[in-house]
Enzyme design. Structure first.
Site, PDB file in Angstrom:
ATOM      1  N   GLY A   1       0.864  -1.483   0.481  1.00  9.22           N
ATOM      2  CA  GLY A   1      -0.241   0.296   0.203  1.00  9.22           C
ATOM      3  C   GLY A   1       1.021   1.378   0.578  1.00  9.22           C
ATOM      4  N   LYS A   2       2.014   0.977  -0.402  1.00 14.39           N
ATOM      5  CA  LYS A   2       3.176   2.010  -0.843  1.00 14.39           C
ATOM      6  C   LYS A   2       2.250   3.724  -1.617  1.00 14.39           C
ATOM      7  CE  LYS A   2       6.745   0.585  -1.921  1.00 14.39           C
ATOM      8  NZ  LYS A   2       6.508  -1.361  -1.952  1.00 14.39           N
TER       9      LYS A   2
ATOM     10  N   LYS B   1       9.020   8.891  -8.170  1.00 14.15           N
ATOM     11  CA  LYS B   1       8.940   7.158  -8.189  1.00 14.15           C
ATOM     12  C   LYS B   1      10.002   6.683  -8.708  1.00 14.15           C
ATOM     13  CE  LYS B   1       7.762   3.280  -7.216  1.00 14.15           C
ATOM     14  NZ  LYS B   1       7.576   1.659  -6.380  1.00 14.15           N
TER      15      LYS B   1
ATOM     16  N   SER C   1       9.567  -1.071 -11.654  1.00 12.98           N
ATOM     17  CA  SER C   1       9.774  -2.707 -12.284  1.00 12.98           C
ATOM     18  C   SER C   1       8.609  -2.904 -12.757  1.00 12.98           C
ATOM     19  CB  SER C   1      10.647  -3.758 -11.809  1.00 12.98           C
ATOM     20  OG  SER C   1      10.181  -3.793 -10.695  1.00 12.98           O
TER      21      SER C   1
ATOM     22  N   GLU D   1       8.234   7.863  -3.099  1.00 11.90           N
ATOM     23  CA  GLU D   1       8.054   6.216  -3.106  1.00 11.90           C
ATOM     24  C   GLU D   1       9.073   5.643  -3.287  1.00 11.90           C
ATOM     25  OE1 GLU D   1       4.790   4.512  -5.069  1.00 11.90           O
ATOM     26  OE2 GLU D   1       4.934   2.768  -4.490  1.00 11.90           O
TER      27      GLU D   1
ATOM     28  N   GLY E   1       9.419  -2.090  -3.573  1.00 13.95           N
ATOM     29  CA  GLY E   1       9.174  -3.210  -2.446  1.00 13.95           C
ATOM     30  C   GLY E   1      10.121  -2.942  -1.004  1.00 13.95           C
TER      31      GLY E   1
HETATM   32  N1  LIG Z   1      -6.791   1.620   2.209  1.00 13.52           N
HETATM   33  C1  LIG Z   1      -6.947   0.444   0.687  1.00 13.52           C
HETATM   34  N2  LIG Z   1      -7.279   0.878   0.666  1.00 13.52           N
HETATM   35  C2  LIG Z   1      -8.413  -0.629  -1.014  1.00 13.52           C
HETATM   36  N3  LIG Z   1      -7.388  -0.411  -1.000  1.00 13.52           N
HETATM   37  C3  LIG Z   1      -5.884  -0.337  -1.615  1.00 13.52           C
HETATM   38  C4  LIG Z   1      -5.329   0.372  -0.193  1.00 13.52           C
HETATM   39  N4  LIG Z   1      -4.197   0.104   0.097  1.00 13.52           N
HETATM   40  C5  LIG Z   1      -3.974  -0.674  -0.146  1.00 13.52           C
HETATM   41  N5  LIG Z   1      -5.056  -1.122  -1.781  1.00 13.52           N
HETATM   42  C6  LIG Z   1      -4.345  -1.512  -2.557  1.00 13.52           C
HETATM   43  O1  LIG Z   1      -3.637  -2.307  -2.221  1.00 13.52           O
HETATM   44  C7  LIG Z   1      -2.805  -2.568  -3.791  1.00 13.52           C
HETATM   45  C8  LIG Z   1      -1.676  -2.793  -3.139  1.00 13.52           C
HETATM   46  O2  LIG Z   1      -1.956  -1.028  -2.604  1.00 13.52           O
HETATM   47  P1  LIG Z   1       0.003  -0.621  -3.887  1.00 13.52           P
HETATM   48  O3  LIG Z   1      -0.109  -0.175  -5.256  1.00 13.52           O
HETATM   49  O4  LIG Z   1      -0.136   1.055  -2.858  1.00 13.52           O
HETATM   50  O5  LIG Z   1       1.104  -0.926  -3.166  1.00 13.52           O
HETATM   51  P2  LIG Z   1       2.754  -0.356  -3.516  1.00 13.52           P
HETATM   52  O6  LIG Z   1       3.215  -0.841  -1.743  1.00 13.52           O
HETATM   53  O7  LIG Z   1       2.739   0.736  -3.120  1.00 13.52           O
HETATM   54  O8  LIG Z   1       2.922  -1.711  -3.743  1.00 13.52           O
HETATM   55  P3  LIG Z   1       4.492  -1.717  -5.228  1.00 13.52           P
HETATM   56  O9  LIG Z   1       5.076  -2.375  -4.614  1.00 13.52           O
HETATM   57  O10 LIG Z   1       4.011  -2.676  -6.384  1.00 13.52           O
HETATM   58  O11 LIG Z   1       4.495  -0.470  -5.371  1.00 13.52           O
HETATM   59  C9  LIG Z   1      -3.311  -2.042  -3.753  1.00 13.52           C
HETATM   60  O12 LIG Z   1      -4.111  -3.042  -5.192  1.00 13.52           O
HETATM   61  C10 LIG Z   1      -4.190  -0.997  -3.703  1.00 13.52           C
HETATM   62  O13 LIG Z   1      -5.336  -0.794  -4.585  1.00 13.52           O
HETATM   63 MG   LIG Z   2       3.966   0.807  -5.350  1.00 10.97          MG
END
Ligand SMILES: Nc1ncnc2c1ncn2[C@@H]1O[C@H](COP(=O)(O)OP(=O)(O)OP(=O)(O)O)[C@@H](O)[C@H]1O
Ligand SMILES: [Mg+2]
Length: 246
Positions: free
Chosen positions: A21-22, A44, A48, A122, A125
């Site tokens: 969720g970052k 960002k 990848s 951001e 990982g």
């Molecule tokens: N509070 C939330 N409500 C609904 N969906 C969420 C929430 N937080 C995260 N998600 C969902 O979880 C998934 C992963 O979130 P996100 O893409 O922000 O993660 P990330 O850590 O950025 O991933 P990456 O390592 O690929 O950059 C996405 O589909 C996102 O929409």
């Molecule tokens: Mg991300």
């Protein structure tokens, strides 16, 4: 609403893992700051798993962050390394015959930081993701000289991952401002129910927020809904103050 005061150059959003969720959290914070009259810049540095569409290499994360902050997603400084393979960036980069250069990222960051009041960067990982040779995300945080915010999952295993991440960050000299648990379920199970307290007491780092799971047709809708909810949550002021916005 009065324009908020900014006492920090920015924040690096890292996580306990990929997919925690970052991007969502970074986009929501960008939106909250923008709504407070702050000119927020986003970055960002490495993505990848990018796709090629109409001759453009797209970073979905950079697109969402740029939309949220009101920046131009085509600006190469925002996402200087857009790699195709959905694997560790050091490997994805070498598959394209390139090496991720921290100097290039730093220069892009400095140009953006000079134009904006506050930068949200951001990572990719978690802290130990390899970027180039022996250099990892933790080294990039040091190179950009930013404090970090750790995004964590709500479910089973998160206490271990979050405490490890905060511990490693401190060992590496990274200042961790706090932890945010993202995607917190409406009806938490026992693991999710106990995670906030355990993380707050064991990580040595304040738990600055719980971002609830929000339904939405796409990530933009989720960001908007979450930002609306957080704007009226008293805990949001504390979270923003801790990252340098008051
Ligand atoms: N509070 C939330 N409500 C609904 N969906 C969420 C929430 N937080 C995260 N998600 C969902 O979880 C998934 C992963 O979130 P996100 O893409 O922000 O993660 P990330 O850590 O950025 O991933 P990456 O390592 O690929 O950059 C996405 O589909 C996102 O929409
Ligand atoms: Mg991300």
């Amino acid at each position: 609403m009065r324009r908020a005061a900014v006492s920090s150059r920015g924040i690096f959003i890292t996580g306990t893992d990929t997919g925690v969720g970052k991007t969502l959290a970074a986009a929501v914070i960008a939106r909250l700051l923008r709504n407070r009259g702050i000119d927020v810049g986003i970055m960002k540095p490495v993505t990848s798993g990018c796709s090629d569409i109409d001759g453009r290499r797209l970073s979905d994360d950079a697109e969402l962050l740029a939309w949220s902050a009101g920046c131009d997603p085509a600006d190469t400084d925002i996402a200087p390394y857009r790699l195709a393979a959905p694997i560790a960036p050091s490997v994805a980069a070498s598959m394209e015959g390139i090496r991720i250069d921290f100097g290039r990222i730093r220069d892009a960051f400095d140009r953006l930081a000079a134009r904006h009041d506050f930068m949200i960067v951001e990572g990719v990982g978690g802290l130990m993701v390899p970027l180039a040779g022996g250099l990892m995300v933790a080294d990039l945080i040091g190179c950009l000289a930013l404090p970090a915010l750790v995004i964590a999952r709500p479910d089973l295993g998160t206490v271990n991952h979050t405490v490890l991440t905060c511990y490693a960050a401190k060992q590496l000299g990274i200042q961790v401002k706090g932890v945010i648990i993202s995607n917190y379920p409406e009806t938490p199970d026992r693991a999710a129910e106990s995670a906030p307290h355990l993380i707050g007491s064991l990580s040595g780092t304040p738990l600055l927020g719980i971002f609830h799971h929000v339904e939405g047709e796409d990530r933009r809708v989720v960001v908007e809904r979450l930002a609306e909810m957080l704007a009226v949550d008293p805990a949001t002021r504390i979270m923003l103050r801790e990252i340098g916005i008051s």
